[in-house]
Design a protein around this motif. Structure first.
Motif, mmCIF file in Angstrom:
data_model
loop_
_atom_site.group_PDB
_atom_site.id
_atom_site.type_symbol
_atom_site.label_atom_id
_atom_site.label_comp_id
_atom_site.label_asym_id
_atom_site.label_seq_id
_atom_site.Cartn_x
_atom_site.Cartn_y
_atom_site.Cartn_z
ATOM 1 N N PHE A 9 0.537 16.866 -3.339
ATOM 2 C CA PHE A 9 -0.080 18.038 -4.254
ATOM 3 C C PHE A 9 1.771 18.448 -4.998
ATOM 4 O O PHE A 9 2.637 18.358 -4.984
ATOM 5 C CB PHE A 9 -0.743 18.965 -3.870
ATOM 6 C CG PHE A 9 -1.646 18.670 -3.249
ATOM 7 C CD1 PHE A 9 -2.984 19.229 -4.131
ATOM 8 C CD2 PHE A 9 -1.744 19.247 -1.654
ATOM 9 C CE1 PHE A 9 -3.749 18.938 -3.410
ATOM 10 C CE2 PHE A 9 -2.919 18.593 -1.410
ATOM 11 C CZ PHE A 9 -4.327 18.760 -2.475
ATOM 12 N N SER A 61 2.420 21.602 -6.601
ATOM 13 C CA SER A 61 2.965 21.986 -5.739
ATOM 14 C C SER A 61 3.715 22.336 -4.438
ATOM 15 O O SER A 61 3.642 23.199 -3.417
ATOM 16 C CB SER A 61 1.921 22.897 -5.808
ATOM 17 O OG SER A 61 0.773 23.180 -4.796
ATOM 18 N N ALA A 99 2.814 22.808 -1.899
ATOM 19 C CA ALA A 99 1.353 23.004 -0.915
ATOM 20 C C ALA A 99 0.980 23.325 0.441
ATOM 21 O O ALA A 99 0.035 22.529 1.263
ATOM 22 C CB ALA A 99 -0.385 22.107 -1.410
ATOM 23 N N LEU A 100 2.214 23.237 0.904
ATOM 24 C CA LEU A 100 3.092 23.151 2.468
ATOM 25 C C LEU A 100 1.677 25.016 2.328
ATOM 26 O O LEU A 100 1.865 26.219 2.407
ATOM 27 C CB LEU A 100 4.119 23.586 2.959
ATOM 28 C CG LEU A 100 4.947 22.405 1.901
ATOM 29 C CD1 LEU A 100 6.924 22.272 2.211
ATOM 30 C CD2 LEU A 100 4.366 21.082 2.915
ATOM 31 N N PHE A 101 1.737 24.348 4.025
ATOM 32 C CA PHE A 101 0.936 26.091 5.009
ATOM 33 C C PHE A 101 2.400 27.376 4.792
ATOM 34 O O PHE A 101 3.271 26.777 6.194
ATOM 35 C CB PHE A 101 0.843 25.411 6.257
ATOM 36 C CG PHE A 101 -0.711 24.685 5.675
ATOM 37 C CD1 PHE A 101 -1.821 24.743 5.478
ATOM 38 C CD2 PHE A 101 -0.374 23.424 6.557
ATOM 39 C CE1 PHE A 101 -2.497 23.864 4.531
ATOM 40 C CE2 PHE A 101 -1.371 22.547 6.330
ATOM 41 C CZ PHE A 101 -1.823 22.705 5.820
#
Lengths: 364, 347, 284
Positions: free
Chosen positions: A83, A85, A87-89
């Motif tokens: 992604f 951004s 979108a890492l956890f």
């Protein structure tokens, strides 16, 4: 010809009254990196998200290895997505992020460990395995996102503007890294970007989109040398677009005056597309000169001098004159000069935007 | 209308004239200024304004400011200010038992007829020397006229099988219910311990208990309950609202609810406070409350007329009205309260 | 040169706030604590003393501790129900891109404009004898009757309806703070709905869940009008009992002790749950 690996056919997405994507057709071969390129709002991201399964298509089909993916939820599509951004956890370490997809697949512990080590090695993040995303730099986070998508060995790697959040000086390097990993793994990849340079650097083939439709699909060279319409001509590498009427061997300008063309075309309204670097300066009286222009401005920008020229009817034209070590500005504002170009650089489109066929070249 | 208005006017003049012979100039000088009345809000506060403040105290140059709040909050304020030499309340409006408590704690100014001349007209049973009764209402048995053919005539009827599970009890006046039961059983309303077994049965028989008075009317209308002991004023109020109810007086007598007014010892303007109390007892002012709220006047001279008199009429023979012995009530209250809570809880 | 003025400015800024907190929060609490150690006297209302008898009276009497237990289980149950009903609503609102979203948020906020007493009265009209439900039941099958007023169910329903907006709004703002792409990432990595919720949404929403739960738990523990009006005289909770001791019985010391017991119980449970959440999801 064999069946393509990924086939997108007639893909359409409507949001209420507006159509975001209109009848997109695209075939992608296995191991190929295809880049969707276009200005913002052109429908490229919507197309990618339909492939990922986050958005349901209004019409059309997505076939992977011959299987219809319509209605298949994203978590069963086996597509790794990177992604914009990242979108890492945020609540998981780098390692936990990378093996998330493997945990969801309930892979045996030993294999999970092995793949984690291998993937981290690939993106050179082995030392960062126990860090949390917020403790990493932007570039490192980007690599975690990539590693997480690669770890599941996806059928298709989807990249949504993967470089746009990186510093400019890092982009080239990361672009090459991604390309290297994709090639090494033999991954089929679909990427979305609005950045032409990025697209040119990374793609095997490009898809230029505008207002929800595909404008042209092709290699970098095809798009650059043989743009399918004025939009592509202007969007890829910038072109001068000069409207006029083909009459004999000249393009009559609407405000008076004319340009001599390099080829013969069917008469009628047309748009000439010509790139700034393919136009050269010539003495106004020279035989090759196609028009006499007024120099309005000349700017030295390093690799070339950029001239802003006025055609006889006042239409502006940009010309790039290579500096090649020797000369600087050959003309100053207010000068009169001639311009010339070769047949291969000249491209005309009819009023509908379709290329005009060349009848016969005209000897210079 | 005209006749009544002029009568009220005359009475007002008469009251003013009656007070004149006693040091007229001083009285005038002392009673001017501001008087702060700590009162309930709503209709009651509005009626104080229209029946006392404007018509009677306005002409005397006494400006009335109302300090509106719930009774517990206002009493708490008074207790909190007890040590101050000068408080900020001149009149405290409270139920009679609360006034008794305040006086026991030494917070109230003693009253007599030199301070409040109209005190001599107060119904004798309601009279004391620390707070003046303002309005009162006897406890009656309210009943739904559509479902109850033979109204209860004694508290014993509420325990009868025919009303089992259909008696409503108001939690906020449970002490008065105990007194009513005691009055019926022993002839003495203050014989509170004697009726605990009966009331325990009444509560355990599945009769309903309500925390707020306003829950009573819907319960009577819906048939959740058929009867219950409430103030006569409430019966009149709900009748006006169109609920098919009526009230019947207990043969053994009615315990009365009294709303009183007292003057705190640290009141800033006692002279004006006394004038206020005197005005409050004026027949005209008293009638205003009977008209609008259905409470009976505490001034024996304030006779009612016309439709109001009919609505508020006590039956013949005149039922016995029983004022609680507040001293005994106060002494028993903590025990009573504890017993009642546990009884309701039923655990 | 710059250090002193900065310290001074900070002091000037913090000073009034500290004074305000001390004056508005700490001082009344200290006063309350002091009051709880006094002795009640019927005629004097309150006698200066230093006695634990008010606390002892509460703690050894099963009647009073029973009321505390009732209050606790009602508060815990309503908090759990608030979470159960609030989360889906909050999630839908937070993730909604529709133009009706603001209307939805308004719908959630709207009940907050109406006092809890008025809403309790509304419920009385719905749940009571002859009320909406009762009439509907009677219309559907003559002779039957549904009397839900003055039951624990009515109290739970009333508190739930009052506290739900607080839970929804708290959760909504927290869920909005979770990047929707993170959920899509989980999705693309093979997590189905339940596992996405369990592994991603829940841990990331946990601070919000804790905040919302603490908020509605405290509100439920201190509920006054709802248990009084919907529970009736036979259903006892702490706040109405406290108020009765203070206002009707004028027993300030005992009321203060009840207030402290209620406050300490609430604070202990709140602190314990926060500690649990923090330890469990240290990273999040």
């Amino acid at each position: 010809m064999s069946e393509p690996y990924l086939r997108i056919a007639g893909l359409t997405k409507r949001f209420g009254a507006t159509t975001a994507v209109r009848g997109v057709d695209l075939d992608v071969r296995q191991g190929e990196m295809v880049v969707l390129l276009g200005p913002s709002g052109c429908g490229k991201t919507t197309t990618l998200r339909m492939v990922a399964g986050f958005i349901e298509a209004s019409e059309g089909r997505i076939l992977l290895e011959g299987r219809d993916y319509a209605g298949l939820p994203p978590h069963r599509r086996e597509m790794g997505m990177v992604f914009q951004s990242y979108a890492l956890f945020p609540h998981m370490t780098v390692a936990a992020n990378v093996i998330f997809g493997l945990r969801m697949r309930r892979l045996p512990r030993a294999e999970t460990e092995a793949r984690l080590a291998e993937t981290l090695e690939m993106v050179k993040l082995t030392a960062m395995a126990d860090r949390y995303p917020r403790q990493l730099s932007g570039g490192q986070q980007q690599r975690v996102a990539l590693a997480r998508a690669l770890a599941i060995r996806p059928k298709v790697l989807l990249l949504d503007e993967p470089l746009s959040n990186l510093d400019a000086n890092l982009r080239q390097q990361v672009a090459r890294e991604i390309r290297g990993l994709q090639r090494a793994a033999g991954l089929t990849a679909l990427m979305v970007t609005h950045d032409q340079d990025e697209a040119m650097t990374m793609a095997d083939r490009l898809v230029v989109m505008n207002e929800g439709t595909v404008q042209q699909v092709g290699t970098q060279e095809e798009l650059y040398e043989r743009p399918a319409n004025p939009f592509v001509a202007r969007f890829i590498g910038h072109s001068n677009l000069i409207a006029g009427t083909v009459a004999g061997d000249a393009l009559a300008l609407p405000g008076g005056g004319a340009l001599r063309l390099a080829g013969h075309y069917a008469p009628g309204t047309a748009t000439l597309a010509i790139r700034p670097e393919r136009v050269r300066l010539a003495p106004p009286e020279a035989a090759e000169a196609r028009a006499t222009v007024l120099v309005e401005d000349a700017t030295y920008v390093g690799a070339h001098v950029e001239y802003l020229l006025a055609l006889p009817d006042g239409t502006r034209l940009i010309l790039h004159d290579p500096t090649d070590g020797g000369g600087g500005r050959r003309h100053a504002a207010g000068d009169r000069a001639g311009i010339a170009w070769d047949l291969a650089s000249e491209r005309l489109f009819d009023s509908a935007g379709a290329p005009l066929a060349l009848r016969t070249p005209i000897a210079a | 209308m005209i006749e009544r208005a002029s009568r009220r006017h005359l009475l007002g003049l008469g009251a003013a004239a009656a007070s004149l012979p006693f040091m007229p100039h001083v009285a005038r000088a002392q009673t001017g200024g501001r008087v702060v009345v700590s009162t309930w809000g709503g209709d009651y506060a509005g009626l104080l304004g229209s029946n006392i403040d404007k018509p009677i105290l306005g002409p005397k140059n006494i400006e009335v400011t109302q300090d509106v709040g719930t009774e517990p909050a206002r009493i708490a304020k008074l207790i909190a200010q007890r040590r101050l030499p000068r408080g900020n309340v001149d009149i405290i409006c409270a139920q009679a038992p609360s006034c008794y408590d305040l006086n026991e704690a030494g917070l109230l100014e003693p009253l007599d007829e030199t301070k409040v001349p109209n005190m001599r007209h107060v119904v004798p049973e309601l009279r004391n020397n620390y707070a003046l009764p303002h309005i009162f209402s006897p406890q009656v048995f309210i009943y739904n006229t559509e479902r109850v053919q033979a109204p209860p005539t004694t508290f014993a009827d509420l325990m009868a099988d025919r009303f089992k599970g259909k008696v409503g009890l108001l939690d906020n006046s449970f002490t008065y219910i105990v007194m009513a039961a005691a009055l019926q059983k022993t002839g003495d309303a203050m014989n509170l311990q004697a009726v605990k077994p009966e009331l325990e049965k009444l509560v355990r028989d599945g009769n309903k208990t309500y925390t707020v008075t306003d829950a009573f009317a819907p319960a009577l209308r819906s048939g959740e309950i058929d009867v219950g002991p409430v103030w006569q004023a409430r019966v009149i109020f709900w009748q006006k609202a169109g609920v098919a109810v009526r009230g019947s007086f207990p043969q053994e007598g009615s315990v009365v609810y009294v709303s009183s007014m007292g003057v705190p010892k640290n009141a800033p303007n006692k002279a004006a406070a006394f004038a206020y109390l005197n005005a409050m007892l004026e027949p005209a002012a008293q009638r205003g409350f009977a008209d609008s709220m259905g409470y009976l006047p505490t001034n024996a001279e304030a006779t009612l007329e016309g439709e109001v008199a009919q609505r508020l009429a006590l039956p013949e023979p005149r039922p016995k009205l029983v004022a609680p012995d507040y001293a005994k009530l106060a002494a028993a209250r903590d025990d009573l309260n504890d017993w009642w809570r546990r009884l309701l809880d039923g655990r | 040169m710059s250090a002193r003025p900065r310290g001074l400015t900070a002091g000037l800024l913090v000073g009034p706030a500290t004074l305000l907190v001390m004056g508005a929060l700490v001082a009344p609490l200290l006063l309350l604590a002091r009051t709880s150690l006094n002795r009640y006297d019927r005629t004097q209302f309150m006698v200066e003393a230093l006695t634990p008898e008010n606390y002892a009276r509460f703690l050894v009497d099963p009647f009073y501790t029973g009321v505390l237990w009732t209050t606790l289980w009602i508060a815990l149950l309503t908090t759990a129900l608030c979470l159960l009903f609030g989360f889906p609503i909050a999630y839908r609102l937070a993730r909604s891109q529709s133009r009706w979203k603001s209307a939805g948020v308004l719908l959630v906020i709207l009940p907050l404009f109406i006092g809890s007493t008025v809403r309790a009265l509304g419920w009385m009209g719905v749940l009571g004898r002859g009320g909406l439900l009762d009439s509907a039941a009677a219309a559907l099958s003559p002779g039957s009757s549904v009397a839900l007023l003055y039951t624990p169910f009515a109290v739970v329903l009333g508190i739930l309806s009052i506290n739900l907006p607080y839970m929804v709004l708290t959760l909504q703002s927290v869920i909005e703070g979770i990047d929707a792409r993170v959920e899509e990432a989980a999705d693309s990595l093979g997590a189905d709905g339940p596992r996405r919720f369990l592994h991603v949404v829940l841990p990331l929403a946990l601070p919000g869940i804790a905040t919302g739960a603490v908020l509605v738990f405290i509100l439920a523990m201190n509920a006054y009008a709802t248990p009084l009006l919907l529970g009736g005289a036979r259903f006892q909770m702490m706040a109405p009992m406290l108020f009765r001791e203070y206002a009707v019985n004028n027993n300030w010391p005992f009321a203060a002790a009840i207030a402290f017991i209620l406050m300490i119980t609430t604070l202990t449970l709140t602190a314990a749950s926060s500690a649990f959440v923090q330890r469990r999801y240290k990273a999040a």
